[in-house]
Write an enzyme that holds these catalytic residues in place. Structure first.
Site, short mmCIF file in Angstrom:
data_model
loop_
_atom_site.label_atom_id
_atom_site.label_comp_id
_atom_site.label_asym_id
_atom_site.label_seq_id
_atom_site.Cartn_x
_atom_site.Cartn_y
_atom_site.Cartn_z
N HIS A 156 0.84 -1.22 0.00
CA HIS A 156 0.00 0.00 0.00
C HIS A 156 0.87 1.27 0.00
O HIS A 156 0.45 2.30 0.51
CB HIS A 156 -0.94 0.04 1.20
CG HIS A 156 -1.65 -1.25 1.46
ND1 HIS A 156 -2.85 -1.57 0.86
CD2 HIS A 156 -1.31 -2.31 2.23
CE1 HIS A 156 -3.24 -2.78 1.28
NE2 HIS A 156 -2.32 -3.26 2.10
N SER A 277 14.76 22.07 -15.48
CA SER A 277 13.56 22.87 -15.68
C SER A 277 13.98 24.22 -16.25
O SER A 277 15.05 24.73 -15.92
CB SER A 277 12.86 23.07 -14.34
OG SER A 277 12.06 24.24 -14.38
N LYS A 283 15.90 22.05 -10.14
CA LYS A 283 15.26 20.78 -10.52
C LYS A 283 16.14 19.87 -11.36
O LYS A 283 16.89 20.30 -12.21
CB LYS A 283 13.99 21.08 -11.32
CG LYS A 283 12.95 21.82 -10.50
CD LYS A 283 11.97 20.89 -9.89
CE LYS A 283 10.91 20.61 -10.91
NZ LYS A 283 9.70 20.09 -10.34
N GLU A 290 9.39 9.11 -16.64
CA GLU A 290 8.02 9.56 -16.87
C GLU A 290 7.56 9.26 -18.29
O GLU A 290 6.42 8.86 -18.53
CB GLU A 290 7.90 11.06 -16.59
CG GLU A 290 8.03 11.39 -15.11
CD GLU A 290 8.14 12.89 -14.83
OE1 GLU A 290 7.58 13.68 -15.61
OE2 GLU A 290 8.80 13.25 -13.85
#
Ligand code: ARG
Length: 464
Positions: A156, A277, A283, A290
């Site tokens: 979980h 970024s 970043k 992704e």
């Protein structure tokens, strides 16, 4: 427009119809399979004395020339032809004259395209397998190096019990190993040659289908000519297996994205495999992971499209089936680039071992082991579960780990606890004692790693 038919027509094809119907813009990919299939066909025609040896020789020379010129870039596959089959045949006739017109004896584009597509998929199944093999090798190295790297195991997405990085990565080893076995299955089920099925009902020429099958490396000819020209099961099986690969890559990507977040900090992606970024200078984004996760959808889409295309088709060939190509080509490009990029990303990724271990210590992942300690000293499991739970509550209130409780604090909940509790719930013990086959204990893990090693050695890429 150059086409293979027209005798029974009195009018030119409408340009829009021609373009809608044409497949050259994508089936050009099949030029090699188309030419190799034609060569085998012609050799068989000569062997059966349907063509003379002389005719066969001239056609083979012509086909070889086309292959050579396409590969060297001197002959472009242009859209003035309807499809790759017309391109090859028209070029052949241009090169060697009328004898080229005999190539298509005893053959239809229906069995021809069925053959081309099968040979193409058969090659790609092997490429996919080789890429999976490369990924497995990287995973095996990570496993070998991280038998003692403790980390929390999750259920979980909540910390559950301590495992090791080798164990966690080992789960993916199993998935990609199954993906490889699917490649093998597909290969052996599909490796039958449809050439000679004709348009749908075979031919009246005495073709030797065993011979062409053998020349083209098939296990034999297909057994029903209508099925031969209309079967795309292998395409569906391959797309389904590719979907499973993407699902595995996507799950792994999701974990890497979580592990790479500031909050977790379990891994650091190599600069070469992450992106920045345009606005936030701090970043370092996991774009590759992704994108792999994102591209999973289009591979599932290809599978759904193909299943849907096939579902209402009466026997035998229908033009709908031309739709198989773009779907498969796109799915292959997607999966193969994802496998390549993902393998590169994982092989260069750094694991922050201390952070992982600290995280395993801080999440009460040894609460089960506190209960097991009591059970081993005669306390019924349900009672032990309650005692351990109350100790966790105590720790939460004081902001500390179970290992940090004093013996008195342990004994407030149960006088069964003794000084050996600390040893019993240390990370080393918690993991080290889990020695059932497939568990994270170091000895159990080393046995699996050794099996993996033998598996990789005995099942190299390219062996089908
Ligand atoms: N372009 C067609 C396909 O990909 C080739 C077979 C065409 N056969 C035919 N009878 N129109 O399926």
């Amino acid at each position: 427009m150059a086409q293979l038919w027209g005798g029974r027509f009195t009018k030119q094809t409408d340009q829009m119809v021609y373009e809608f119907n044409a497949s050259i813009s994508f089936d050009r990919k099949l030029y090699r399979q188309d030419i190799e299939g034609s060569m085998a066909h012609v050799k068989m025609l000569a062997k059966q004395e349907i063509l003379t040896q002389e005719e066969c020789g001239r056609i083979l020379d012509g086909l070889e020339g086309i292959l050579r010129d396409v590969e060297s870039g001197t002959l472009a596959i242009t859209s003035e032809y309807e499809d790759i089959h017309s391109f090859v045949e028209a070029n052949l006739i241009e090169r060697i004259g009328d004898v080229g017109k005999k190539l298509h004896t005893g053959r239809s584009r229906n069995d021809q395209v069925a053959l081309d597509m099968r040979m193409y998929v058969r090659d790609e199944v092997q490429t996919t397998d080789a890429l999976l093999f490369g990924l497995l090798q990287v995973l095996q190295t990570i496993m070998e190096e991280n038998v003692d790297t403790f980390m929390p195991g999750f259920t979980h997405l909540q910390k559950a019990q301590p495992v090791t990085l080798a164990h966690h990565i080992g789960a993916y080893f199993e998935m990609f190993r199954r993906d490889r076995s699917r490649m093998k299955d597909i290969y052996h089920r599909m490796n039958y040659c449809p050439l000679g099925a004709g348009a749908l009902a075979g031919t009246t020429y005495p073709l030797d289908r065993e011979y062409t099958a053998q020349l083209l490396g098939f296990d034999g000819p297909t057994r029903n000519s209508m099925d031969s020209v209309s079967d795309r099961d292998y395409v569906i099986e391959y797309l389904s297996a590719l979907s499973a690969i993407m699902m595995h890559l996507s799950r792994f990507s999701e974990e890497i994205i979580i592990w790479n977040s500031n909050e977790y900090g379990f891994v650091e992606l190599d600069d070469a495999f992450s992106t920045g970024s345009s606005i936030m200078p701090q970043k370092k984004n996991p774009d590759i992971a992704e994108l792999v996760r994102g591209k999973t959808g289009r591979v599932y889409g290809a599978l759904m499209s193909m299943l849907t295309t096939m579902k209402g088709l009466p026997l035998a060939y229908n033009k709908d089936m031309q739709e198989d190509k773009e779907l498969v080509f796109d799915a292959i490009d997607t999966v193969e680039s994802c496998l390549r990029l993902f393998t590169g990303m994982v092989s260069t990724m750094k694991f922050n071992r201390e952070t992982m271990e600290a995280s395993a210590r801080n999440g009460f992942t040894n609460a089960t082991d506190v209960a097991d300690y009591l059970v081993n000293r005669g306390v019924p499991f349900r009672d032990a579960h309650g005692i351990s739970g109350r100790l966790v509550l105590k720790c939460i209130a004081q902001g500390k780990a179970l290992d940090d409780l004093t013996l008195d604090e342990f004994r407030e909940e149960s006088d069964v606890f003794g000084g050996d509790i600390y040893e019993a719930i240390s990370m080393k013990t918690c993991v080290g004692k889990r020695l059932t086959l497939g568990a994270p204990g170091q000895e159990a893990m080393r046995a699996v790693i050794e099996e993996n090693r033998i598996y990789l050695q005995e099942n190299p890429a390219g062996q089908f």
